[in-house]
Design a protein around this motif. Structure first.
Motif, PDB file in Angstrom:
ATOM      1  N   ARG A   5       0.831  -1.192   0.000  1.00  0.00           N
ATOM      2  CA  ARG A   5       0.000   0.000   0.000  1.00  0.00           C
ATOM      3  C   ARG A   5       0.876   1.256   0.000  1.00  0.00           C
ATOM      4  N   TYR A 164      -1.760  -1.279  -5.714  1.00  0.00           N
ATOM      5  CA  TYR A 164      -2.929  -1.314  -4.830  1.00  0.00           C
ATOM      6  C   TYR A 164      -3.619  -2.674  -4.901  1.00  0.00           C
ATOM      7  N   ASN A 167      -1.893  -4.914  -2.686  1.00  0.00           N
ATOM      8  CA  ASN A 167      -2.265  -4.519  -1.317  1.00  0.00           C
ATOM      9  C   ASN A 167      -3.632  -5.086  -0.921  1.00  0.00           C
ATOM     10  N   TRP A 168      -4.588  -5.078  -1.867  1.00  0.00           N
ATOM     11  CA  TRP A 168      -5.927  -5.613  -1.572  1.00  0.00           C
ATOM     12  C   TRP A 168      -5.860  -7.114  -1.341  1.00  0.00           C
ATOM     13  N   ARG A 171      -4.360  -7.610   2.084  1.00  0.00           N
ATOM     14  CA  ARG A 171      -5.311  -7.272   3.148  1.00  0.00           C
ATOM     15  C   ARG A 171      -6.425  -8.311   3.260  1.00  0.00           C
ATOM     16  N   TYR A 178     -12.299  -8.062   5.373  1.00  0.00           N
ATOM     17  CA  TYR A 178     -11.850  -7.091   4.369  1.00  0.00           C
ATOM     18  C   TYR A 178     -12.286  -7.581   2.996  1.00  0.00           C
TER      19      TYR A 178
END
Lengths: 215, 10
Positions: A5, A164, A167-168, A171, A178
Motif C-alpha cells: 500500500r 494497490y 495490497n488488496w 489485506r 476485508y
C-alpha cells in the motif's frame, strides 16, 4: 499499513511530482491531457469528502491534501499559466470527458456499498478514476513526439493501481472482513486499461527506443 | 459512524 500500500501511494505521489516537475522546469504541458487532469481533480474532490469528518491518520489527511492541492494546481497551470497553457495540445485533446462522468455517477447510484451521499460520491470517484486515464491514452496515441517525462508519468500512474491490487490481496488474507468488490473491480478495470500501454512501455524499455503507441 | 475499511485507503 502494509508495504504494498505504501509503495502504491508513493508511486502515485511520485507520478504527480514528475508531472509538476515537467510543468515547472520546462514550462510545458505538451502531451498532457487536461481532460484527464480535470477528471482527477473531480475524483479527489468526490472521494475526499470525508477529509474533515473522518480522521484516519495524519498520513492519510496529509496525502489527501497533497492530492487535492496538486491536482488543482496542475489544472490551473494548464488552463491559466500564461506560458504553460500555450504548450497544451488543445486540438488533439478532444476526448469528451463529460461522457465518462454521467455514466459513472449513474453506476454509483445503482451499485454502492451504502446509499448515503458520502458513500455514493466515494463510489463515483472509484468508477471515475478507473476510466479517467482514457483521454490521456488517446492523446498519447495521437502525439508523435512524446517526451520521456510524460511517458514516465503515465507509467507511474498505472503502476500505482497495480500495487494497490497487490495490497488488496494482502489485506484480504490478513484482515478479517476485508471484502470490497466495488473497489477491487474498479481498480482492476483501471489497471487493465493500462495493459496496452504497459506492453509498449516494456518493449520500448527493452529495445531502448522511444515509446510510441501504434495508431 | 464507523468508516468502511476501504476508506482508510487513498
Amino acid at each position: 499499513m502494509n508495504i504494498l500500500r505504501l509503495a502504491g501511494d508513493m508511486t502515485h505521489l511520485i507520478s504527480v511530482i514528475v508531472l509538476l516537475l515537467k510543468i515547472h522546469s520546462i514550462k510545458s504541458c505538451a502531451g498532457i491531457s487536461l481532460k484527464t487532469q480535470e477528471l482527477y481533480a473531480l475524483v479527489f474532490v468526490s472521494r475526499y469528502l470525508n477529509i474533515f469528518t473522518d480522521f484516519i491518520s495524519l498520513y492519510n489527511t496529509i496525502m489527501k491534501l497533497i492530492f487535492l492541492g496538486t491536482s488543482f494546481s496542475i489544472v490551473w497551470y494548464m488552463r491559466y499559466h500564461k506560458i504553460v497553457r500555450r504548450s497544451y495540445d488543445k486540438d488533439q485533446d478532444t476526448f469528451r470527458h463529460y461522457f465518462l462522468v454521467l455514466p459513472c455517477l449513474i453506476l454509483a447510484l445503482l451499485i454502492n456499498e451504502r446509499f448515503t451521499f458520502k458513500e455514493i460520491m466515494w463510489t463515483f470517484s472509484l468508477y471515475l478514476e478507473a476510466v479517467a486515464i482514457l483521454p490521456q491514452l488517446v492523446l498519447l496515441q495521437r502525439t508523435k513526439n512524446t517526451d520521456n517525462l510524460t511517458v514516465q508519468y503515465i507509467f507511474l500512474l498505472g503502476a500505482y493501481r497495480a500495487l494497490y491490487i497487490l495490497n488488496w490481496i494482502y489485506r484480504y488474507f490478513t484482515e478479517p472482513d476485508y471484502l470490497h468488490w466495488i473497489t477491487w473491480i474498479s481498480g482492476l478495470v483501471q489497471t487493465i486499461l493500462y495493459g496496452d500501454f504497459f506492453y509498449y512501455y516494456f518493449l520500448s524499455w527493452k529495445n531502448n527506443v522511444k515509446l510510441q503507441l501504434p495508431a | 459512524e464507523a468508516h468502511s475499511s476501504s476508506h482508510d485507503e487513498l
